[in-house]
Design an enzyme around this catalytic site. Structure first.
Site, PDB file in Angstrom:
ATOM      1  N   THR A   1       6.126   9.950 -36.195  1.00  0.00           N
ATOM      2  CA  THR A   1       6.324   8.948 -36.720  1.00  0.00           C
ATOM      3  C   THR A   1       7.751   8.237 -36.671  1.00  0.00           C
ATOM      4  O   THR A   1       8.640   9.069 -36.756  1.00  0.00           O
ATOM      5  CB  THR A   1       6.143   9.007 -38.301  1.00  0.00           C
ATOM      6  OG1 THR A   1       6.905   9.960 -39.063  1.00  0.00           O
ATOM      7  CG2 THR A   1       4.511   9.330 -38.584  1.00  0.00           C
TER       8      THR A   1
ATOM      9  N   ASP B   1       6.137  14.323 -38.680  1.00  0.00           N
ATOM     10  CA  ASP B   1       6.445  13.225 -39.444  1.00  0.00           C
ATOM     11  C   ASP B   1       7.992  13.172 -39.600  1.00  0.00           C
ATOM     12  O   ASP B   1       8.544  13.984 -40.449  1.00  0.00           O
ATOM     13  CB  ASP B   1       5.939  13.368 -40.865  1.00  0.00           C
ATOM     14  CG  ASP B   1       5.926  12.111 -41.636  1.00  0.00           C
ATOM     15  OD1 ASP B   1       6.392  11.221 -41.314  1.00  0.00           O
ATOM     16  OD2 ASP B   1       5.101  12.231 -42.780  1.00  0.00           O
ATOM     17  N   VAL B   2       8.596  12.401 -39.006  1.00  0.00           N
ATOM     18  CA  VAL B   2      10.131  12.583 -39.054  1.00  0.00           C
ATOM     19  C   VAL B   2      10.752  11.240 -39.373  1.00  0.00           C
ATOM     20  O   VAL B   2      11.904  10.893 -39.658  1.00  0.00           O
ATOM     21  CB  VAL B   2      10.702  12.821 -37.502  1.00  0.00           C
ATOM     22  CG1 VAL B   2      10.432  14.375 -37.309  1.00  0.00           C
ATOM     23  CG2 VAL B   2      10.295  12.080 -36.353  1.00  0.00           C
ATOM     24  N   LYS B   3      10.062   9.982 -39.213  1.00  0.00           N
ATOM     25  CA  LYS B   3      10.328   8.658 -39.611  1.00  0.00           C
ATOM     26  C   LYS B   3      11.887   8.210 -38.962  1.00  0.00           C
ATOM     27  O   LYS B   3      12.481   7.640 -39.691  1.00  0.00           O
ATOM     28  CB  LYS B   3      10.280   8.458 -40.954  1.00  0.00           C
ATOM     29  CG  LYS B   3       8.913   8.705 -41.582  1.00  0.00           C
ATOM     30  CD  LYS B   3       8.826   8.664 -43.032  1.00  0.00           C
ATOM     31  CE  LYS B   3       7.565   8.524 -43.721  1.00  0.00           C
ATOM     32  NZ  LYS B   3       7.064  10.038 -43.730  1.00  0.00           N
ATOM     33  N   ARG B   4      11.912   8.547 -37.781  1.00  0.00           N
ATOM     34  CA  ARG B   4      13.187   8.378 -37.200  1.00  0.00           C
ATOM     35  C   ARG B   4      13.335   6.784 -36.745  1.00  0.00           C
ATOM     36  O   ARG B   4      12.551   6.322 -36.397  1.00  0.00           O
ATOM     37  CB  ARG B   4      13.572   9.357 -35.926  1.00  0.00           C
ATOM     38  CG  ARG B   4      13.452  10.829 -36.228  1.00  0.00           C
ATOM     39  CD  ARG B   4      14.944  11.223 -36.856  1.00  0.00           C
ATOM     40  NE  ARG B   4      15.056  12.515 -37.243  1.00  0.00           N
ATOM     41  CZ  ARG B   4      14.665  13.153 -38.201  1.00  0.00           C
ATOM     42  NH1 ARG B   4      14.208  12.838 -39.291  1.00  0.00           N
ATOM     43  NH2 ARG B   4      14.880  14.665 -38.094  1.00  0.00           N
TER      44      ARG B   4
END
Length: 329
Positions: A136, A106-109
């Site tokens: 993510t 879960d990094v949401k880059r």
């Protein structure tokens, strides 16, 4: 046991979607977040330091590895400890792979050009110490900005979960906004549908996204059927490797915005199950006919039962039973 590193089938890696579908069938539609925030570390009797981080995170992998469809480390809680914390994250990813458990990092880059390619190289390249089975990503610089990650994920058999509808109140101002009468979140879902369709039907690869065909709120209100010519709706049999993040506490937003999640074809990562308030009724309301595509993500509902491995496993079993009843019944 679903392997964390893609296994080659002939010359091609086994796609993430296929491996995830297998893991969900075996272990249930639940993903457990590894979120070592300070309060949980204290609750486990651990210090808010690198050693506490390591004991907590590897303890979760040891207790749940091989027993859960996926583990989802939240990168921020490792990064806050600097380079030593990132080194622990590398250990966690390696330990999950050794246990045969899929990881969603879960990094949401979200970025553009060579910077997005750099993120893709870090999290999706074979041989990278930070490579996970899926990551993510945020599409709010435009879905097309994710192209380097989408392409590398396809090449290496990894997966992408793209933020679509999030439960934070600030998200609605962007995600619910209309572009030519179509919600931004619906266009993101269409982008994922096109990517998944391109794998099964290469002639539609990289179809233009400027005017995607989705069911608008007006069409939904009029009862017009949503088109089904791009992505397979047989979600129970197959999952695409490009999925969406849709909060389990977003209420009627999917229906209100005319989003057809079954047409998208990929898995739906659904945070908010358990401690954040989403139970069987909420899951049915949010996801409707797409329920079988949902990978319910939970963290505190399971992690709060630790640190004993037996307690963590019991909490996981209860969560899986609830998710199966709500999503697969």
């Amino acid at each position: 046991m679903a392997p964390s590193a893609p296994v080659l089938s002939g010359r091609q890696p086994v796609p993430f979607g296929a491996r995830l579908a297998e893991a969900m069938a075996e272990h249930g539609p639940v993903c457990v977040g590894i979120d070592p925030h300070p309060a949980l570390l204290r609750a486990w009797g651990l210090g808010d330091d690198v050693e506490g981080l390591r004991r907590f995170s590897l303890g979760v992998v040891e207790a749940l590895g091989g027993r859960v469809a996926a583990l989802k480390p939240q990168s921020a809680f490792f990064e806050r400890h600097g380079s030593a914390g990132v080194a622990v994250l590398e250990e966690v990813l390696a330990a999950a792979a050794a246990a045969g458990t899929l990881t969603v990092l879960d990094v949401k880059r979200g970025d553009i050009g060579s910077t997005m390619a750099g993120y893709a190289d870090a999290y999706l390249r074979d041989g990278s110490s930070l490579a996970a089975d899926a990551v993510t990503l945020s599409p709010y610089l435009g879905f097309g900005s994710l192209r380097p990650a989408l392409d590398l994920a396809r090449q290496t058999g990894r997966g992408i979960f793209v933020l679509a509808l999030t439960s934070n109140p600030e998200g609605a101002s962007i995600q619910h906004a209309l572009d030519g009468g179509v919600a931004v979140a619906a266009r993101i879902a269409e982008g994922a549908a096109v990517e998944n369709a391109a794998v099964e039907h290469p002639t539609v690869e990289h179809a233009p996204l400027e005017h995607p065909t989705v069911e608008s709120p007006a069409a939904a209100a009029a009862g017009d059927p949503a088109p089904t010519d791009v992505a397979s709706t047989d979600a129970a049999a197959r999952l695409g490797s490009v999925g969406l993040v849709v909060g389990a506490t977003t209420g009627s937003a999917v229906a209100d915005l005319g989003i057809d999640l079954t047409r998208m074809g990929g898995a739906i990562l659904a945070p908010g199950v358990g401690a954040q308030g989403a139970g069987a009724r909420e899951l049915a309301e949010v996801f409707g006919p797409a329920r079988r595509q949902v990978l319910a993500s939970t963290s505190r509902a399971v992690l709060a039962a630790g640190p004993e491995a037996a307690s963590l496993r019991s909490a996981l079993a209860a969560t899986v039973d609830q998710a199966r009843e709500a999503l697969q019944g």
